[in-house]
Design an enzyme around this catalytic site. Structure first.
Site, PDB file in Angstrom:
ATOM      1  N   GLY A 186       0.824  -1.195   0.000  1.00  0.00           N
ATOM      2  CA  GLY A 186       0.000   0.000   0.000  1.00  0.00           C
ATOM      3  C   GLY A 186       0.858   1.244   0.000  1.00  0.00           C
ATOM      4  O   GLY A 186       2.047   1.199   0.334  1.00  0.00           O
TER       5      GLY A 186
ATOM      6  N   GLN B 157       2.932   9.882   1.636  1.00  0.00           N
ATOM      7  CA  GLN B 157       4.218   9.196   1.490  1.00  0.00           C
ATOM      8  C   GLN B 157       4.963   9.640   0.237  1.00  0.00           C
ATOM      9  O   GLN B 157       6.158   9.411   0.124  1.00  0.00           O
ATOM     10  CB  GLN B 157       4.019   7.680   1.466  1.00  0.00           C
ATOM     11  CG  GLN B 157       3.604   7.113   2.811  1.00  0.00           C
ATOM     12  CD  GLN B 157       3.450   5.619   2.724  1.00  0.00           C
ATOM     13  OE1 GLN B 157       2.396   5.115   2.353  1.00  0.00           O
ATOM     14  NE2 GLN B 157       4.517   4.914   3.057  1.00  0.00           N
TER      15      GLN B 157
ATOM     16  N   CYS C  40       6.725  -0.587   6.547  1.00  0.00           N
ATOM     17  CA  CYS C  40       6.248   0.588   5.826  1.00  0.00           C
ATOM     18  C   CYS C  40       7.308   1.031   4.827  1.00  0.00           C
ATOM     19  O   CYS C  40       8.500   1.001   5.128  1.00  0.00           O
ATOM     20  CB  CYS C  40       5.966   1.708   6.826  1.00  0.00           C
ATOM     21  SG  CYS C  40       5.340   3.220   6.097  1.00  0.00           S
ATOM     22  N   LEU C  41       6.856   1.445   3.647  1.00  0.00           N
ATOM     23  CA  LEU C  41       7.792   1.932   2.633  1.00  0.00           C
ATOM     24  C   LEU C  41       8.509   3.203   3.079  1.00  0.00           C
ATOM     25  O   LEU C  41       9.569   3.529   2.543  1.00  0.00           O
ATOM     26  CB  LEU C  41       7.059   2.177   1.308  1.00  0.00           C
ATOM     27  CG  LEU C  41       6.472   0.933   0.645  1.00  0.00           C
ATOM     28  CD1 LEU C  41       5.678   1.316  -0.601  1.00  0.00           C
ATOM     29  CD2 LEU C  41       7.567  -0.068   0.295  1.00  0.00           C
TER      30      LEU C  41
ATOM     31  N   HIS D 183      -3.520   0.781   8.144  1.00  0.00           N
ATOM     32  CA  HIS D 183      -2.181   1.370   8.020  1.00  0.00           C
ATOM     33  C   HIS D 183      -2.206   2.604   7.112  1.00  0.00           C
ATOM     34  O   HIS D 183      -1.686   3.662   7.475  1.00  0.00           O
ATOM     35  CB  HIS D 183      -1.227   0.301   7.470  1.00  0.00           C
ATOM     36  CG  HIS D 183       0.182   0.764   7.285  1.00  0.00           C
ATOM     37  ND1 HIS D 183       1.206   0.338   8.091  1.00  0.00           N
ATOM     38  CD2 HIS D 183       0.741   1.603   6.381  1.00  0.00           C
ATOM     39  CE1 HIS D 183       2.340   0.909   7.682  1.00  0.00           C
ATOM     40  NE2 HIS D 183       2.071   1.673   6.643  1.00  0.00           N
ATOM     41  N   GLU D 184      -2.823   2.470   5.952  1.00  0.00           N
ATOM     42  CA  GLU D 184      -2.833   3.576   4.985  1.00  0.00           C
ATOM     43  C   GLU D 184      -3.734   4.723   5.435  1.00  0.00           C
ATOM     44  O   GLU D 184      -3.393   5.894   5.257  1.00  0.00           O
ATOM     45  CB  GLU D 184      -3.223   3.084   3.590  1.00  0.00           C
ATOM     46  CG  GLU D 184      -2.318   2.004   3.016  1.00  0.00           C
ATOM     47  CD  GLU D 184      -0.822   2.323   3.026  1.00  0.00           C
ATOM     48  OE1 GLU D 184      -0.448   3.517   2.988  1.00  0.00           O
ATOM     49  OE2 GLU D 184      -0.029   1.369   3.074  1.00  0.00           O
TER      50      GLU D 184
ATOM     51  N   HIS E  78      -1.939   6.897   7.774  1.00  0.00           N
ATOM     52  CA  HIS E  78      -1.064   7.865   7.089  1.00  0.00           C
ATOM     53  C   HIS E  78      -1.819   9.148   6.744  1.00  0.00           C
ATOM     54  O   HIS E  78      -1.270  10.243   6.838  1.00  0.00           O
ATOM     55  CB  HIS E  78      -0.495   7.280   5.796  1.00  0.00           C
ATOM     56  CG  HIS E  78       0.754   6.477   5.964  1.00  0.00           C
ATOM     57  ND1 HIS E  78       1.916   6.991   6.477  1.00  0.00           N
ATOM     58  CD2 HIS E  78       1.019   5.187   5.644  1.00  0.00           C
ATOM     59  CE1 HIS E  78       2.857   6.060   6.485  1.00  0.00           C
ATOM     60  NE2 HIS E  78       2.328   4.942   5.998  1.00  0.00           N
TER      61      HIS E  78
END
Length: 159
Positions: free
Chosen positions: A46, A51, A88-89, A130-131, A134
């Site tokens: 995701g 991000q 996480c990216l 999670h997203e 953000h």
């Protein structure tokens, strides 16, 4: 389409709340396509707009069943609990144990700004939470139980 730079933990954009998307514009459509390409290039599950430095409520997710685009998502229902490793990216090479709901129902708009309701269990439920975190300026590290640890992901072999 273009790859976008993924912002890393500590970048102030990751701690800001995102604005709603009121209409689909060529810029938002381009953002969505760039986010998908960036997520796939980084082997992510995701990616949220902050991000890549854009404070809009846009998320892309793919848990292996094809891309999901969520615009202005919100959680309607959640139940159960699962504690698993999460990464996480925006913090590559690290992971930690995080407890999230085992089931989540979200409402959002799709790429055509049509209302959709989606349900997810396990990894998809985790990705939704999670997203969406953000979009509200939160990262999973705020929820980690017991600290972070290093992880190495195997590169997928070319067929």
């Amino acid at each position: 389409m273009a790859l976008r730079k993924i912002r890393q933990l500590g970048d102030e954009v990751l701690s800001k709340k995102c604005r709603e998307v009121r209409e689909m514009t060529p810029r938002i459509r381009e953002l969505i396509e760039d986010m998908k390409e960036t997520m796939y290039e980084a082997n992510g599950v995701g990616l949220a707009a902050p991000q890549v430095g854009v404070l809009r409520r846009v998320v892309v997710i793919d848990v292996g069943e094809g891309p999901i685009v969520l615009i202005n998502p919100r959680i309607l229902e959640q139940s159960g609990e699962r504690t698993e490793d999460e990464g996480c990216l925006s913090l590559p090479g690290k992971a930690g144990q995080v407890t999230r709901p085992a089931y989540v129902k979200v409402e959002a708009c799709n790429e055509n700004m049509e209302k959709v309701i989606l349900e997810g269990e396990e990894l998809l439920a985790r990705a939704f939470c999670h997203e969406i975190d953000h979009l509200d300026g939160h990262m999973y590290v705020e929820k980690v139980e017991g600290g972070l640890h290093d992880v190495v992901y195997e590169e997928e072999e070319e067929a």
